[in-house]
Design a protein around this motif. Structure first.
Motif, PDB file in Angstrom:
ATOM      1  N   ASP A   8      14.641 -14.184  11.579  1.00 56.35           N
ATOM      2  CA  ASP A   8      14.054 -13.984  10.258  1.00 56.35           C
ATOM      3  C   ASP A   8      15.215 -13.871   9.281  1.00 56.35           C
ATOM      4  OD1 ASP A   8      12.877 -13.368   7.875  1.00 56.35           O
ATOM      5  OD2 ASP A   8      11.712 -11.678   8.617  1.00 56.35           O
ATOM      6  N   VAL A  14      11.047  -4.810   6.573  1.00 58.56           N
ATOM      7  CA  VAL A  14       9.734  -4.497   7.111  1.00 58.56           C
ATOM      8  C   VAL A  14       9.728  -3.008   7.459  1.00 58.56           C
ATOM      9  CG1 VAL A  14       8.084  -4.934   8.978  1.00 58.56           C
ATOM     10  CG2 VAL A  14       9.446  -6.825   8.046  1.00 58.56           C
ATOM     11  N   GLN A  26       4.889  -1.264  16.832  1.00 57.70           N
ATOM     12  CA  GLN A  26       4.678  -2.598  16.299  1.00 57.70           C
ATOM     13  C   GLN A  26       5.661  -3.604  16.878  1.00 57.70           C
ATOM     14  OE1 GLN A  26       6.199  -0.568  12.846  1.00 57.70           O
ATOM     15  NE2 GLN A  26       6.733  -2.526  11.955  1.00 57.70           N
ATOM     16  N   LYS A  27       5.236  -4.858  16.908  1.00 57.09           N
ATOM     17  CA  LYS A  27       6.120  -5.946  17.311  1.00 57.09           C
ATOM     18  C   LYS A  27       6.968  -6.369  16.117  1.00 57.09           C
ATOM     19  CE  LYS A  27       3.370  -8.281  20.849  1.00 57.09           C
ATOM     20  NZ  LYS A  27       2.819  -9.598  21.224  1.00 57.09           N
ATOM     21  N   ILE A  29       8.535  -9.012  13.753  1.00 59.53           N
ATOM     22  CA  ILE A  29       8.030 -10.304  13.283  1.00 59.53           C
ATOM     23  C   ILE A  29       9.199 -11.222  12.938  1.00 59.53           C
ATOM     24  CG2 ILE A  29       6.682 -11.435  11.470  1.00 59.53           C
ATOM     25  CD1 ILE A  29       5.117  -8.773  11.249  1.00 59.53           C
ATOM     26  N   THR A  31      10.260 -15.275  11.399  1.00 60.84           N
ATOM     27  CA  THR A  31       9.757 -16.332  10.515  1.00 60.84           C
ATOM     28  C   THR A  31      10.234 -17.715  10.907  1.00 60.84           C
ATOM     29  OG1 THR A  31      11.630 -16.077   9.004  1.00 60.84           O
ATOM     30  CG2 THR A  31       9.647 -14.757   8.539  1.00 60.84           C
ATOM     31  N   ASN A  46       0.358 -14.723  18.957  1.00 60.37           N
ATOM     32  CA  ASN A  46       1.718 -14.204  19.164  1.00 60.37           C
ATOM     33  C   ASN A  46       2.808 -15.165  18.706  1.00 60.37           C
ATOM     34  OD1 ASN A  46       0.902 -11.734  20.588  1.00 60.37           O
ATOM     35  ND2 ASN A  46       0.138 -13.154  22.114  1.00 60.37           N
ATOM     36  N   THR A  48       4.416 -15.592  15.984  1.00 60.48           N
ATOM     37  CA  THR A  48       5.493 -15.097  15.116  1.00 60.48           C
ATOM     38  C   THR A  48       6.209 -13.885  15.723  1.00 60.48           C
ATOM     39  OG1 THR A  48       3.998 -13.661  13.879  1.00 60.48           O
ATOM     40  CG2 THR A  48       4.354 -15.896  13.000  1.00 60.48           C
ATOM     41  N   THR A  49       5.839 -13.525  16.956  1.00 62.23           N
ATOM     42  CA  THR A  49       6.425 -12.327  17.566  1.00 62.23           C
ATOM     43  C   THR A  49       6.974 -12.553  18.969  1.00 62.23           C
ATOM     44  OG1 THR A  49       4.242 -11.665  18.408  1.00 62.23           O
ATOM     45  CG2 THR A  49       4.927 -10.744  16.268  1.00 62.23           C
ATOM     46  N   SER A 136       8.887 -10.090  23.650  1.00 64.38           N
ATOM     47  CA  SER A 136       8.824  -9.613  22.269  1.00 64.38           C
ATOM     48  C   SER A 136       9.660  -8.348  22.140  1.00 64.38           C
ATOM     49  CB  SER A 136       7.375  -9.330  21.853  1.00 64.38           C
ATOM     50  OG  SER A 136       6.799  -8.336  22.668  1.00 64.38           O
ATOM     51  N   ARG A 138       9.737  -4.716  20.430  1.00 60.56           N
ATOM     52  CA  ARG A 138       8.794  -3.761  19.846  1.00 60.56           C
ATOM     53  C   ARG A 138       9.512  -2.458  19.522  1.00 60.56           C
ATOM     54  NH1 ARG A 138       3.003  -4.597  22.589  1.00 60.56           N
ATOM     55  NH2 ARG A 138       2.439  -3.329  20.810  1.00 60.56           N
TER      56      ARG A 138
END
Length: 164
Positions: A8, A14, A26-27, A29, A31, A46, A48-49, A136, A138
């Protein structure tokens, strides 16, 4: 051969949401997918993660993230956030936790203090993955009871197959 990456590069912060154990946080993210061969963004929802591997084998996984921690003497003197690599949303990869922490101390009568620290933290590890495993990053732990005092930005996740 297999490799893939997620980034990203926007620099948009974030907000890290507090974690209530035993629920995972939360995961992270992403881009922008990077170059890939047999490691691609996972299917929706999933995409984007998570990165998903197409072949089983031993993989090297590198991840990092910039973290902004703000602490103040009248709110919560210690702020700590930990991230971890998760396989298929449920398995925390051994040795994958990485963290950013900051604390302040003040004597009675000291003036109000606000400190902000921005640093990049990360981890590289090797692990055996099965075909179609999803990876991912997290939030694993968040200590600091003030919503909005921890942000992340510029995350990256790089996965490279190194052996069958």
């Amino acid at each position: 051969m297999a490799y893939g990456s997620f980034y990203d590069p926007t620099g948009d912060g974030v907000t890290v949401i507090p974690v209530t154990p035993p629920t995972f946080g939360q995961k992270v993210i992403f881009t922008t997918p990077g170059p890939s061969l047999n490691v691609d963004p996972a299917p929706v929802p999933n995409n984007t993660t998570d990165l998903q591997v197409a072949t089983s084998g031993v993989y090297e996984v590198s991840m990092d993230i910039s973290v902004s921690l703000t602490v103040s003497s009248d709110l919560h003197p210690t702020t700590d956030v930990q991230f971890g690599l998760f396989i298929n949303d449920s398995i925390l990869a051994i040795g994958s936790i990485f963290e950013s922490s900051h604390s302040i101390s003040a004597s009675p009568g000291d003036q109000f203090v606000i400190l902000n620290m921005i640093n990049t933290v990360g981890r590289t590890l090797q692990l055996r993955l099965n075909k179609d495993d999803r990876l991912s990053i997290r939030v694993f732990k968040f200590t600091g009871n003030v919503t909005g005092n921890v942000l992340y930005r510029f995350p990256s996740l790089i996965v490279t197959k190194i052996a069958d």
